[in-house]
Structures are given as structure tokens and as C-alpha cells.
Write an enzyme that holds these catalytic residues in place. Sequence first.
Site, PDB file in Angstrom:
ATOM      1  N   ALA A 196       0.812  -1.222   0.000  1.00  0.00           N
ATOM      2  CA  ALA A 196       0.000   0.000   0.000  1.00  0.00           C
ATOM      3  C   ALA A 196       0.844   1.269   0.000  1.00  0.00           C
ATOM      4  O   ALA A 196       0.304   2.372  -0.023  1.00  0.00           O
ATOM      5  CB  ALA A 196      -0.934   0.004   1.218  1.00  0.00           C
ATOM      6  N   GLY A 197       2.167   1.120   0.021  1.00  0.00           N
ATOM      7  CA  GLY A 197       3.035   2.301   0.070  1.00  0.00           C
ATOM      8  C   GLY A 197       2.938   3.101  -1.223  1.00  0.00           C
ATOM      9  O   GLY A 197       2.540   2.581  -2.266  1.00  0.00           O
ATOM     10  N   ARG A 255       9.694   7.646  -3.867  1.00  0.00           N
ATOM     11  CA  ARG A 255      11.107   7.836  -4.203  1.00  0.00           C
ATOM     12  C   ARG A 255      11.421   7.448  -5.637  1.00  0.00           C
ATOM     13  O   ARG A 255      12.431   7.838  -6.191  1.00  0.00           O
ATOM     14  CB  ARG A 255      11.987   7.026  -3.235  1.00  0.00           C
ATOM     15  CG  ARG A 255      12.084   7.664  -1.865  1.00  0.00           C
ATOM     16  CD  ARG A 255      12.697   6.721  -0.841  1.00  0.00           C
ATOM     17  NE  ARG A 255      11.749   5.697  -0.421  1.00  0.00           N
ATOM     18  CZ  ARG A 255      11.978   4.840   0.578  1.00  0.00           C
ATOM     19  NH1 ARG A 255      13.109   4.882   1.241  1.00  0.00           N
ATOM     20  NH2 ARG A 255      11.070   3.932   0.902  1.00  0.00           N
ATOM     21  N   GLY A 262       2.507   3.690   7.380  1.00  0.00           N
ATOM     22  CA  GLY A 262       3.693   2.922   7.753  1.00  0.00           C
ATOM     23  C   GLY A 262       3.445   1.429   7.678  1.00  0.00           C
ATOM     24  O   GLY A 262       2.295   0.966   7.619  1.00  0.00           O
ATOM     25  N   GLY A 310      16.688  -0.669   7.439  1.00  0.00           N
ATOM     26  CA  GLY A 310      16.621  -0.685   8.891  1.00  0.00           C
ATOM     27  C   GLY A 310      17.793  -1.500   9.432  1.00  0.00           C
ATOM     28  O   GLY A 310      18.026  -2.623   8.986  1.00  0.00           O
ATOM     29  N   GLU A 344      15.517   2.364  11.948  1.00  0.00           N
ATOM     30  CA  GLU A 344      15.383   2.800  10.556  1.00  0.00           C
ATOM     31  C   GLU A 344      16.467   3.834  10.241  1.00  0.00           C
ATOM     32  O   GLU A 344      16.935   4.548  11.137  1.00  0.00           O
ATOM     33  CB  GLU A 344      13.989   3.398  10.332  1.00  0.00           C
ATOM     34  CG  GLU A 344      12.879   2.376  10.398  1.00  0.00           C
ATOM     35  CD  GLU A 344      13.077   1.211   9.439  1.00  0.00           C
ATOM     36  OE1 GLU A 344      13.323   1.436   8.249  1.00  0.00           O
ATOM     37  OE2 GLU A 344      13.027   0.052   9.908  1.00  0.00           O
ATOM     38  N   TYR A 378       7.188  -6.377 -39.926  1.00  0.00           N
ATOM     39  CA  TYR A 378       6.250  -6.284 -38.804  1.00  0.00           C
ATOM     40  C   TYR A 378       5.056  -7.190 -39.076  1.00  0.00           C
ATOM     41  O   TYR A 378       4.367  -7.047 -40.099  1.00  0.00           O
ATOM     42  CB  TYR A 378       5.751  -4.837 -38.597  1.00  0.00           C
ATOM     43  CG  TYR A 378       4.647  -4.799 -37.573  1.00  0.00           C
ATOM     44  CD1 TYR A 378       4.925  -5.091 -36.235  1.00  0.00           C
ATOM     45  CD2 TYR A 378       3.329  -4.540 -37.933  1.00  0.00           C
ATOM     46  CE1 TYR A 378       3.910  -5.117 -35.284  1.00  0.00           C
ATOM     47  CE2 TYR A 378       2.312  -4.560 -36.990  1.00  0.00           C
ATOM     48  CZ  TYR A 378       2.613  -4.851 -35.669  1.00  0.00           C
ATOM     49  OH  TYR A 378       1.610  -4.884 -34.731  1.00  0.00           O
ATOM     50  N   ASN A 434       7.120 -17.982 -46.790  1.00  0.00           N
ATOM     51  CA  ASN A 434       8.287 -17.093 -46.817  1.00  0.00           C
ATOM     52  C   ASN A 434       7.794 -15.652 -46.785  1.00  0.00           C
ATOM     53  O   ASN A 434       7.099 -15.210 -47.696  1.00  0.00           O
ATOM     54  CB  ASN A 434       9.118 -17.327 -48.077  1.00  0.00           C
ATOM     55  CG  ASN A 434      10.430 -16.545 -47.999  1.00  0.00           C
ATOM     56  OD1 ASN A 434      11.401 -17.001 -47.414  1.00  0.00           O
ATOM     57  ND2 ASN A 434      10.425 -15.341 -48.549  1.00  0.00           N
ATOM     58  N   ALA A 468       7.113  -7.950 -55.421  1.00  0.00           N
ATOM     59  CA  ALA A 468       7.824  -6.974 -54.598  1.00  0.00           C
ATOM     60  C   ALA A 468       7.079  -5.639 -54.623  1.00  0.00           C
ATOM     61  O   ALA A 468       6.625  -5.193 -55.676  1.00  0.00           O
ATOM     62  CB  ALA A 468       9.241  -6.793 -55.122  1.00  0.00           C
TER      63      ALA A 468
HETATM   64  C1  UD1 Z   1      11.337  -1.207   5.151  1.00  0.00           C
HETATM   65  C2  UD1 Z   1      11.706  -1.501   6.606  1.00  0.00           C
HETATM   66  C3  UD1 Z   1      13.221  -1.550   6.718  1.00  0.00           C
HETATM   67  C4  UD1 Z   1      13.771  -2.603   5.770  1.00  0.00           C
HETATM   68  C5  UD1 Z   1      13.306  -2.361   4.334  1.00  0.00           C
HETATM   69  C6  UD1 Z   1      13.645  -3.559   3.478  1.00  0.00           C
HETATM   70  C7  UD1 Z   1       9.971  -0.587   8.045  1.00  0.00           C
HETATM   71  C8  UD1 Z   1       9.585   0.532   8.932  1.00  0.00           C
HETATM   72  N1  UD1 Z   1      11.158  -0.477   7.466  1.00  0.00           N
HETATM   73  O1  UD1 Z   1      11.807   0.095   4.878  1.00  0.00           O
HETATM   74  O2  UD1 Z   1      13.590  -1.877   8.052  1.00  0.00           O
HETATM   75  O3  UD1 Z   1      15.193  -2.568   5.840  1.00  0.00           O
HETATM   76  O4  UD1 Z   1      11.876  -2.204   4.281  1.00  0.00           O
HETATM   77  O5  UD1 Z   1      13.334  -3.352   2.141  1.00  0.00           O
HETATM   78  O6  UD1 Z   1       9.225  -1.532   7.915  1.00  0.00           O
HETATM   79  N2  UD1 Z   1       3.884  -0.193   2.784  1.00  0.00           N
HETATM   80  C9  UD1 Z   1       2.527  -0.234   3.000  1.00  0.00           C
HETATM   81  N3  UD1 Z   1       1.952   0.779   3.718  1.00  0.00           N
HETATM   82  C10 UD1 Z   1       2.676   1.799   4.261  1.00  0.00           C
HETATM   83  C11 UD1 Z   1       4.062   1.833   4.053  1.00  0.00           C
HETATM   84  C12 UD1 Z   1       4.650   0.813   3.292  1.00  0.00           C
HETATM   85  O7  UD1 Z   1       1.846  -1.145   2.541  1.00  0.00           O
HETATM   86  O8  UD1 Z   1       2.054   2.655   4.911  1.00  0.00           O
HETATM   87  C13 UD1 Z   1       4.515  -1.265   1.976  1.00  0.00           C
HETATM   88  C14 UD1 Z   1       5.144  -0.715   0.694  1.00  0.00           C
HETATM   89  O9  UD1 Z   1       4.241  -0.803  -0.394  1.00  0.00           O
HETATM   90  C15 UD1 Z   1       6.353  -1.642   0.500  1.00  0.00           C
HETATM   91  C16 UD1 Z   1       6.681  -2.120   1.910  1.00  0.00           C
HETATM   92  O10 UD1 Z   1       5.562  -1.840   2.715  1.00  0.00           O
HETATM   93  O11 UD1 Z   1       6.013  -2.746  -0.319  1.00  0.00           O
HETATM   94  C17 UD1 Z   1       7.917  -1.431   2.483  1.00  0.00           C
HETATM   95  O12 UD1 Z   1       7.699  -0.035   2.528  1.00  0.00           O
HETATM   96  P1  UD1 Z   1       8.846   1.019   2.277  1.00  0.00           P
HETATM   97  O13 UD1 Z   1       8.310   2.355   2.497  1.00  0.00           O
HETATM   98  O14 UD1 Z   1       9.534   0.748   0.986  1.00  0.00           O
HETATM   99  O15 UD1 Z   1       9.836   0.655   3.492  1.00  0.00           O
HETATM  100  P2  UD1 Z   1      11.393   0.917   3.565  1.00  0.00           P
HETATM  101  O16 UD1 Z   1      11.648   2.337   3.838  1.00  0.00           O
HETATM  102  O17 UD1 Z   1      12.055   0.310   2.394  1.00  0.00           O
HETATM  103 CA    CA Z   2      11.363  -0.505   0.520  1.00  0.00          CA
END
Ligand code: UD1
Ligand code: CA
Length: 450
Positions: free
Chosen positions: A34-35, A39, A104, A166, A181, A359, A370, A416
Amino acid sequence: MLGLICDSLTPFFYGVREARLNMTSALHIAVLAAGEGTRLGGAQPKVLTPLWGRPSVAWPLEAAASLEPSTQVVVVGRHRAAVEAALAERNDSVVFADQAEPLGTGHALLCAKQALAGATGRLLVLYGDCPLVHPALLESLLEAHDRSPAALTLLTMELDDPTGYGRVVRDDAGHVVAIMEQADATVDEQSICEVNTGIWVLDLPQGLDRLESLGRDNAQGEVYLTDLVGLATQAGEPVGALCWHDPEDVLGFNDHTELALVRGILRERILAHHLEAGVEIVDPGSTFLDVTVEIEAGAQLLPCTMIEGHVSIAKGCVVGPFAHLRDGTVLEAGAEIGNFTEIKKTRVGAGSKAKHLTYLGNAEIGAKVNVGCGTITANYDGKHKHTTKIADGAFIGSGTVLVAPSEVGEGSRTGAGAIVTAGSKLSAGETWIGVPARPLQAKRVPRPTE
Ligand code: UD1
Ligand code: CA
């Protein structure tokens, strides 16, 4: 308490593990996806980054699915519809849990709680941006967890440059006591090279209960899943850790440099799979294959070749150099596709050849055809795609344009430069020439003045 275990898995160990795993408790999977992945930039969520025919999030799911878990939960955010669509093939086995706001990783796992209500046994947590994990690694982690008294076991790795990950903090006795972290770590902690991979096993149901007490008092204002380690330590409970020997199995990606690295590792694995299965790949360094490509032993891929999507290539085929095969291409035994030829949604029959500057799209091509240099199927009229049919034994002259829909009969020929206009049907054995192409008269009739 399980300390640092590094690679020492013998075949004997694997045998024992299999027996134990069969006896152990149920397995559930949660993949955090869900992240926002800000970046990386770009409009799509990071977990949908295409990695050789499969979105990033589907790679850990695929690896975990082979362990036959009872439940597979994917935690999704505001991109739910896109993630669901990308995982459509798995929708029967996957349950989606919503995380309304990306607060998070700890909060994300909490959002999976409802989907795991009543579940007991072990929960394997995976991150959607860590696509390199494979079944043997996951089995080793579960085994380490089963042998440990800890209710929480994490997978770690050692990196020369741990920036961004982390850091795993251990006490003097070597026991894991916290994960810090990057944004929160002290200078001393930042020098620690052992890092959290993001792969965990928790005992259910109690493993999820402690998530409620995680705070957001940290540099990013997020609920860190990693804080579970500190909470367990404070409660006097052991934390298990397995240090994985090969970072290439567990790297994640947060920027384009890391993404390129992960892509490269997956690419080599796909190539190795085909090489081991008996496919001749003349230059793996310039050959690019999606994981969805099927190739029979005895086929040959020449340099600078890219094959994407669902493609199947039979034995005896030769593809390349500089060929681009796209989704829906089927090459039957002994077909030859050469220089600067692009093919999509097309079946090429046994022994047929398209060797130069061609193509072929939305076409059905019979056996022993051919296709001359510079042939184009003009399949798109601006609104719709249409089909071109070329029957067995046809000979398409150089520079022919076949405007679809059109049909070329068995043994027919084009001259051709012929432009075969839409709706044309060349009967078996006919030769068509010219612009627009018309049947060539069997015998030239002299003009009256001649
Ligand atoms: C995370 C770890 C870190 C580890 C690294 C490995 C935590 C706090 N940190 O950091 O220790 O070394 O992964 O790759 O866990 N996600 C959600 N919801 C959120 C935030 C994130 O579903 O609110 C998902 C993201 O889609 C992703 C995963 O969790 O697939 C990791 O999130 P990301 O923000 O990339 O964590 P890192 O900073 O890489
Ligand atoms: Ca990550």
C-alpha cells in the site's frame, strides 16, 4: 532464542525440514503493497513496477504461493483497483485488505488483521517491493522460526552499503534487540551492516495484537513494523533472526539504481532457467525474456533479442539477431525470425520464415511461408485491429504491405512492393502485384498498336 544462523544448509537438513514443516501449524501470508513509493517517481505505485512480465508485488506472492498458505492477504492503498487488476489471475486465492492512508508498515499489517480474524499458526510477512525472494529461502525462515522459542523471527542480511535499510541492533550476547530505521539511527547504528530484509514470521493470533501498541514517534511519523522488535525486547521476549547469506535473494528497491539491480538479478534467473532447460542463448548479455515466455529445448536465440509477454517458441526455431517478439506470439517448430523483425499476437506456422525488417501483427501464418524482407501487416485502421491470414506455402514478396483484413491463399505469391488493400483475398496459387495489388494475368495480352 535463535542467534545468527548463516548458510549451512545440507541436503540432510532439507530432509528434516520437510518432515517438520508437514507437522507444523497453518501458514498465512501478508504482502504489504500500500506504500506510495514516491522515491521512484512516476504515476504508478512502486509495487506495480513491471519486472519481466510480472508486477513487483506478484513476485513475492508467487514465491509464497508455492508453500500452499491457507490465506494470502495483500494490503493495498489508494491504488487498489490497479493492484487488483494486475493480480487478476490470482484473485481467486488472494484477499485484499485496505489501508486508507499509508501510515507505515506496522499500520499496513494492522489493516490485514480483519482478513486474518480467527487465523492461528504462522504469518509470513513480505513486502511488495522485495521481489527476489524464492521458496527455498522462505522455507528456511519458517524452519528457523519453528525451531525457535521466539514468537517473532525476522530475516536479515549483511550489506557493504546498508544505506536506506533498517539496521539490526544486537546486544553483547548477539541477541537482536531492536531495528533502527535509517532516518532514526544514530551515527554508530548507521555503521551496522546487518539490515532488516522486511521478511518476517509472526505467531498468530498474538503477533498481530501488539501492533495496536506501536506508536508514530519517529523521524518519519510512521507506524514502523520494525518497532515490534523493540517491544518484544522490552517485554523480555526473545526475537528470532536468520541472517541470509545472499543479498541477491532479498534486496528491495527504493530508487532507480536499486530497481536496475533487482531487474538484472531477475533477468539472469530467467535466462538461467531456459539455458538449463536446453535452450541455446548465444549471448545472454543481450537477450531479454519475460518470465511468461515459454521456449522448448532446441530453440536458438541469437543476440539482441527481446521477448515480452505470453510467447511460446517451439523446438528448432531460430530467433534474432535483433528480433522483438511481443505478447501473443506463437512460433511453431522450426520457424525462423530474423533481423529487425517485430511480431505480436501472431501465430507463425512450422518452418515459416520472416528474416528481415518485418512487422507482423494480428496475423495467422501457415506452415512453410516465406515472408520477404520489409513486409508489413497494416493491422490498425486508427480505431480497430484487423487480422491478416496467410496460408501454407505462400510467398510474400519483398516490401509487401498487407492491409488487414486480408487473406493470402495457399501457395499464393505477392510481387515486390505490392500493396494488398483491405478486404483482398488471394485465391490459392494466385500471384498479385502492383499498387493496389491485382492478380497477375497468366499470359500478357498485347495492346492493339503493338
Ligand atoms: C522497510 C523496513 C526496513 C527494511 C526495508 C527492506 C519498516 C519501517 N522499514 O523500509 O527496516 O530494511 O523495508 O526493504 O518496515 N507499505 C505499505 N503501507 C505503508 C508503508 C509501506 O503497505 O504505509 C509497503 C510498501 O508498499 C512496501 C513495503 O511496505 O512494499 C515497504 O515499505 P517502504 O516504504 O519501501 O519501506 P522501507 O523504507 O524500504
Ligand atoms: Ca522498501
